[in-house]
Design a protein around this motif. Structure first.
Motif, short mmCIF file in Angstrom:
data_model
loop_
_atom_site.label_atom_id
_atom_site.label_comp_id
_atom_site.label_asym_id
_atom_site.label_seq_id
_atom_site.Cartn_x
_atom_site.Cartn_y
_atom_site.Cartn_z
N ALA A 135 0.83 -1.21 0.00
CA ALA A 135 0.00 0.00 0.00
C ALA A 135 0.86 1.25 0.00
O ALA A 135 0.57 2.22 -0.71
CB ALA A 135 -0.93 -0.01 1.21
N THR A 136 1.93 1.25 0.78
CA THR A 136 2.80 2.43 0.84
C THR A 136 3.57 2.60 -0.46
O THR A 136 3.78 3.72 -0.93
CB THR A 136 3.76 2.33 2.03
OG1 THR A 136 3.00 2.15 3.23
CG2 THR A 136 4.60 3.59 2.17
N LYS A 137 3.99 1.49 -1.07
CA LYS A 137 4.65 1.56 -2.38
C LYS A 137 3.72 2.21 -3.40
O LYS A 137 4.14 3.09 -4.18
CB LYS A 137 5.05 0.16 -2.83
CG LYS A 137 5.68 0.10 -4.20
CD LYS A 137 6.09 -1.32 -4.56
CE LYS A 137 4.89 -2.21 -4.74
NZ LYS A 137 5.28 -3.58 -5.20
N GLN A 138 2.45 1.81 -3.40
CA GLN A 138 1.49 2.40 -4.32
C GLN A 138 1.27 3.88 -4.02
O GLN A 138 1.17 4.71 -4.94
CB GLN A 138 0.16 1.64 -4.23
CG GLN A 138 -0.93 2.16 -5.15
CD GLN A 138 -0.59 1.99 -6.62
OE1 GLN A 138 0.21 1.11 -6.98
NE2 GLN A 138 -1.16 2.83 -7.47
N PHE A 139 1.22 4.22 -2.74
CA PHE A 139 1.05 5.61 -2.31
C PHE A 139 2.15 6.49 -2.91
O PHE A 139 1.88 7.56 -3.47
CB PHE A 139 1.07 5.68 -0.78
CG PHE A 139 1.02 7.06 -0.21
CD1 PHE A 139 -0.20 7.67 0.06
CD2 PHE A 139 2.19 7.76 0.09
CE1 PHE A 139 -0.24 8.95 0.61
CE2 PHE A 139 2.14 9.03 0.65
CZ PHE A 139 0.92 9.63 0.90
N TYR A 140 3.39 6.02 -2.81
CA TYR A 140 4.50 6.80 -3.33
C TYR A 140 4.56 6.78 -4.85
O TYR A 140 4.93 7.78 -5.48
CB TYR A 140 5.82 6.31 -2.73
CG TYR A 140 6.07 6.82 -1.33
CD1 TYR A 140 6.09 8.18 -1.06
CD2 TYR A 140 6.27 5.95 -0.27
CE1 TYR A 140 6.31 8.67 0.21
CE2 TYR A 140 6.49 6.42 1.02
CZ TYR A 140 6.50 7.78 1.25
OH TYR A 140 6.72 8.25 2.52
N ALA A 141 4.20 5.65 -5.45
CA ALA A 141 4.19 5.58 -6.91
C ALA A 141 3.21 6.59 -7.49
O ALA A 141 3.45 7.20 -8.54
CB ALA A 141 3.84 4.17 -7.36
N GLU A 142 2.09 6.78 -6.80
CA GLU A 142 1.09 7.74 -7.26
C GLU A 142 1.59 9.18 -7.13
O GLU A 142 1.00 10.09 -7.72
CB GLU A 142 -0.20 7.56 -6.47
CG GLU A 142 -0.93 6.26 -6.81
CD GLU A 142 -2.13 6.00 -5.92
OE1 GLU A 142 -2.33 6.77 -4.95
OE2 GLU A 142 -2.86 5.02 -6.19
N ARG A 143 2.63 9.37 -6.37
CA ARG A 143 3.23 10.71 -6.23
C ARG A 143 4.47 10.87 -7.10
O ARG A 143 5.21 11.83 -6.94
CB ARG A 143 3.53 10.99 -4.76
CG ARG A 143 2.26 11.42 -4.03
CD ARG A 143 2.30 11.15 -2.54
NE ARG A 143 1.04 11.60 -1.97
CZ ARG A 143 -0.12 10.93 -2.07
NH1 ARG A 143 -0.16 9.78 -2.72
NH2 ARG A 143 -1.22 11.40 -1.52
N GLY A 144 4.68 9.91 -7.99
CA GLY A 144 5.72 10.07 -8.99
C GLY A 144 7.02 9.37 -8.72
O GLY A 144 7.94 9.45 -9.54
N LEU A 145 7.16 8.70 -7.57
CA LEU A 145 8.38 7.96 -7.32
C LEU A 145 8.40 6.69 -8.15
O LEU A 145 7.38 6.02 -8.29
CB LEU A 145 8.54 7.62 -5.83
CG LEU A 145 9.13 8.74 -4.95
CD1 LEU A 145 8.09 9.83 -4.70
CD2 LEU A 145 9.63 8.18 -3.63
N THR A 146 9.56 6.35 -8.68
CA THR A 146 9.71 5.16 -9.52
C THR A 146 10.24 4.00 -8.70
O THR A 146 11.27 4.12 -8.02
CB THR A 146 10.69 5.43 -10.68
OG1 THR A 146 10.18 6.51 -11.46
CG2 THR A 146 10.84 4.20 -11.56
N VAL A 147 9.54 2.88 -8.73
CA VAL A 147 9.98 1.70 -8.00
C VAL A 147 11.15 1.06 -8.75
O VAL A 147 11.04 0.70 -9.92
CB VAL A 147 8.83 0.68 -7.84
CG1 VAL A 147 9.32 -0.57 -7.11
CG2 VAL A 147 7.66 1.32 -7.10
N ALA A 148 12.29 0.94 -8.06
CA ALA A 148 13.48 0.34 -8.67
C ALA A 148 13.60 -1.14 -8.33
O ALA A 148 14.07 -1.93 -9.15
CB ALA A 148 14.73 1.09 -8.21
N LYS A 149 13.19 -1.50 -7.12
CA LYS A 149 13.23 -2.90 -6.68
C LYS A 149 11.98 -3.17 -5.86
O LYS A 149 11.53 -2.31 -5.12
CB LYS A 149 14.46 -3.19 -5.81
CG LYS A 149 15.80 -2.98 -6.50
CD LYS A 149 16.94 -3.25 -5.52
CE LYS A 149 18.29 -2.98 -6.16
NZ LYS A 149 19.40 -3.21 -5.19
N SER A 150 11.44 -4.38 -5.98
CA SER A 150 10.26 -4.73 -5.21
C SER A 150 10.23 -6.22 -4.97
O SER A 150 10.41 -7.01 -5.91
CB SER A 150 8.99 -4.29 -5.94
OG SER A 150 7.84 -4.60 -5.18
#
Length: 221
Positions: A135-150
């Motif tokens: 949920a927090t990963k999605q929260f930040y992705a919606e603010r423009g942060l790019t997920v590099a590793k998951s």
């Protein structure tokens, strides 16, 4: 064909500010530790804070001898040992608590040295302990942060932005993080850390505050 829309608000991590009781003493410690360029310091607010603050700052270095260099520097400057530097399944690491209460982990994936210890840092990571990584990963992705590793609901790491600080932002389960650091997971109140972003202020799902990043403050002499 599907179209992709850009998020209404985009941000990237531009600074990490620690709230401390004594700014001058904290500056002396972080200078001696060798990490003063990675954090900003300011006087803590009157907000309540107790127990685990829900985050750690981690140094990734080249080998065990360099872990020992930074670990020794931190202890000599007044840090408390939470976990002595030792070999593990994943490499070699140790954990200390700074006099201001911030927990630092110094680690390497290497189990043998290829040279003498240095004061070189490969990466600094701000690891937030969160209740729900997905949920927090999605929260930040919606603010423009790019997920590099998951790695599912266990860990996520974001790529630096164009105006990023030299600190990488990552997420980990709160209780798992506390266990890794060797501290009880219970804690409440202020995290005593503020993330500076390249967009407007907001607070994430676990109460970590972001503010519009200001230019770096002059370093105390």
């Amino acid at each position: 064909m599907a179209t992709t829309t850009s998020p209404a608000v985009t941000t990237s991590l531009a600074s990490v500010t620690l709230e401390v009781a004594d700014v001058e003493a904290a500056h002396r410690f972080y200078s001696a530790f060798g990490v003063d360029r990675y954090v900003r310091l300011r006087e803590e607010s009157a907000a309540h804070s107790s127990g685990f603050r829900g985050f750690t700052l981690g140094l990734t270095v080249s080998g065990p001898a360099t872990v020992d260099v930074f670990f020794g520097a931190a202890v000599d400057a007044g840090a408390t040992v939470l976990k002595p530097a030792a070999k593990s399944l994943w490499g070699y690491s140790g954990v200390v608590r700074a006099p201001d209460g911030t927990i630092w982990k110094i680690a390497t994936s290497a189990k043998k040295d290829t040279g003498p210890g240095t004061r070189e840092i490969d990466q600094v990571v701000l690891l937030l302990g969160v209740e729900d990584v997905k949920a927090t990963k999605q929260f930040y992705a919606e603010r423009g942060l790019t997920v590099a590793k998951s790695f599912g609901g266990k860990y996520a790491e974001f790529a630096p932005g164009g105006q990023s600080s030299p600190v990488t932002l990552a997420l980990y389960k709160r209780r798992a993080l506390a266990k890794d650091l060797g501290v009880p997971a219970d804690g409440s109140g202020s995290h005593r850390v503020v993330l500076g972003g390249t967009a407007d202020a907001f607070t994430d799902l676990d109460g970590f505050p972001w503010e519009a990043a200001a230019p770096p403050a002059p370093t105390p002499s």
